[in-house]
Design an enzyme around this catalytic site. Structure first.
Site, PDB file in Angstrom:
ATOM      1  N   LYS A 186      -4.016  -3.078 102.855  1.00 28.45           N
ATOM      2  CA  LYS A 186      -5.242  -3.664 102.324  1.00 28.45           C
ATOM      3  C   LYS A 186      -5.178  -5.168 102.544  1.00 28.45           C
ATOM      4  O   LYS A 186      -4.303  -5.848 102.005  1.00 28.45           O
ATOM      5  CB  LYS A 186      -5.388  -3.335 100.840  1.00 28.45           C
ATOM      6  CG  LYS A 186      -6.626  -3.972 100.223  1.00 28.45           C
ATOM      7  CD  LYS A 186      -6.868  -3.496  98.810  1.00 28.45           C
ATOM      8  CE  LYS A 186      -8.054  -4.231  98.199  1.00 28.45           C
ATOM      9  NZ  LYS A 186      -8.341  -3.774  96.840  1.00 28.45           N
ATOM     10  N   LYS A 241      -7.830  -0.786 105.002  1.00 30.02           N
ATOM     11  CA  LYS A 241      -9.025  -1.364 104.403  1.00 30.02           C
ATOM     12  C   LYS A 241      -9.047  -2.864 104.646  1.00 30.02           C
ATOM     13  O   LYS A 241      -8.007  -3.503 104.434  1.00 30.02           O
ATOM     14  CB  LYS A 241      -8.975  -1.074 102.906  1.00 30.02           C
ATOM     15  CG  LYS A 241     -10.079  -1.682 102.102  1.00 30.02           C
ATOM     16  CD  LYS A 241      -9.842  -1.424 100.639  1.00 30.02           C
ATOM     17  CE  LYS A 241     -10.916  -2.130  99.841  1.00 30.02           C
ATOM     18  NZ  LYS A 241     -10.736  -1.991  98.434  1.00 30.02           N
TER      19      LYS A 241
END
Ligand code: PBG
Length: 326
Positions: free
Chosen positions: A197, A249
């Site tokens: 992330k 992400k």
């Protein structure tokens, strides 16, 4: 010409041929819809930077969840927006907190027809907006945060989440949560690690969606955008700690990472097409600068082509409906 001419165009001649030879196809069951539920709302509240997305009341949340499931969406990822926040994010593990209340209602309404998921993080619940608790110097305290995550995981599992999305980027979070769930007899609960992330500008509209209180940034725990190999490192650690699924992400700006991860691990790999990716397409389409539907489908296809077996997207219900119509 001294060689036989290859004619790949032969396979592009008709829609039927193109379909039969397509390598990648979208499928509603591979889409997960993120949903926001806010405490104390009387009616759904639009999110200005995400046209078409709303903060839900509990009843409208259930309705949206049922609609998405009827359209064939495979999962629902719930985020809570509490009325009151504090330094330790007390609302996260309060059984009566808004997210846990929403989870109970949705889990009861959809049963096993879709996977009911909870965002396991503190940022929506803390008054400083960070994903963890702070130490005396104001830094995010990794190990004290793990304690909060353990307790939140048990509360979310009890509320009916069958998958927990660990999005806080604390070291050791997957192992910590896995251990407490197993110890409490909840080895059935699936863990999705937001493994790679990145600290991204593309989360901007999401912070509107959760009325984020954050003033600084998350660079001391989310990853540097330029780091490709580190994505593999984070994924390797999470798999070793027991992650059932790993995620990359944002999605579109990180397709190289997604492709690396899909090649490197043997657990399912998902991607999160985040709020800013959604907002960019919506804004361009609203200006008449892009063909909205084609751009939406192409972006999702690209994410799948790069290696995602499922994608979280704010367009999940709409795309599922589109795909079913054919
Ligand atoms: C953290 C979390 C965030 C998003 C999902 N989980 C915010 C952040 O890390 O700043 C962003 C999702 C999006 O932008 O759509 N709880």
């Amino acid at each position: 010409m001294g060689f036989p001419l290859e004619r790949p165009r032969r396979l592009r001649a008709t829609p039927a041929l193109r379909s039969l030879t397509a390598q990648t196809r979208l499928d509603p069951a591979r889409l997960v819809l993120p949903l926001f539920v806010k405490e104390g709302l009387r009616s759904p509240a639009p999110v200005a930077s995400m046209p078409g997305v709303v903060q839900h009341t509990v009843p409208s949340l259930v309705e949206a969840a049922e609609e998405a499931v009827a359209a064939g969406v495979g999962g629902l990822m719930l985020f809570g927006v509490p009325a009151v926040r504090d330094a330790r994010g007390s609302g996260a593990d309060d059984p009566e907190g808004v997210l846990n209340t929403g989870l109970r209602a949705v889990a009861q309404a959809v049963g096993d027809a879709a996977v009911v998921m909870a965002d396991l993080c503190l940022d929506e619940f803390t008054d400083h907006g960070h994903c963890g608790v702070l130490d005396a110097a104001g830094r995010v305290d990794n190990d004290a945060t793990l304690e909060r995550y353990r307790s939140t995981a048990l509360a979310q599992a009890a509320a009916g989440a069958s998958l927990l999305g660990l999005s806080g980027m604390m070291d050791g979070q997957v192992g910590a949560v896995r251990a407490v769930l197993d110890a409490e007899g909840r080895s059935d609960v699936v863990l999705l690690a937001y493994a790679a992330k990145y600290a991204s500008a593309f989360y901007g509209p999401f912070r509107d969606a959760v009325d984020s209180a954050l003033t600084g940034d998350r660079r001391s725990y989310q990853m540097e955008p330029g780091n490709r190999r580190e994505g593999l490192r984070e994924v390797r650690l999470d798999v070793a700690e027991g992650a059932d699924v790993v995620m990359v992400k944002p999605a579109l700006p990180y397709l190289d990472v997604l492709s690396d991860v899909a090649a490197a691990v043997d657990v399912p790999v998902w991607a999160y097409q985040v709020s800013g990716e959604y907002a960019m397409v919506e804004a361009a389409a609203a200006n008449g600068w892009i063909d909205r539907e084609r751009a939406v489908l192409e972006s999702l296809l690209s994410i799948q082509r790069a290696g995602a077996s499922a994608t979280l997207t704010y367009w999940a219900a709409e795309v599922a409906t589109l795909l079913r119509r054919g």
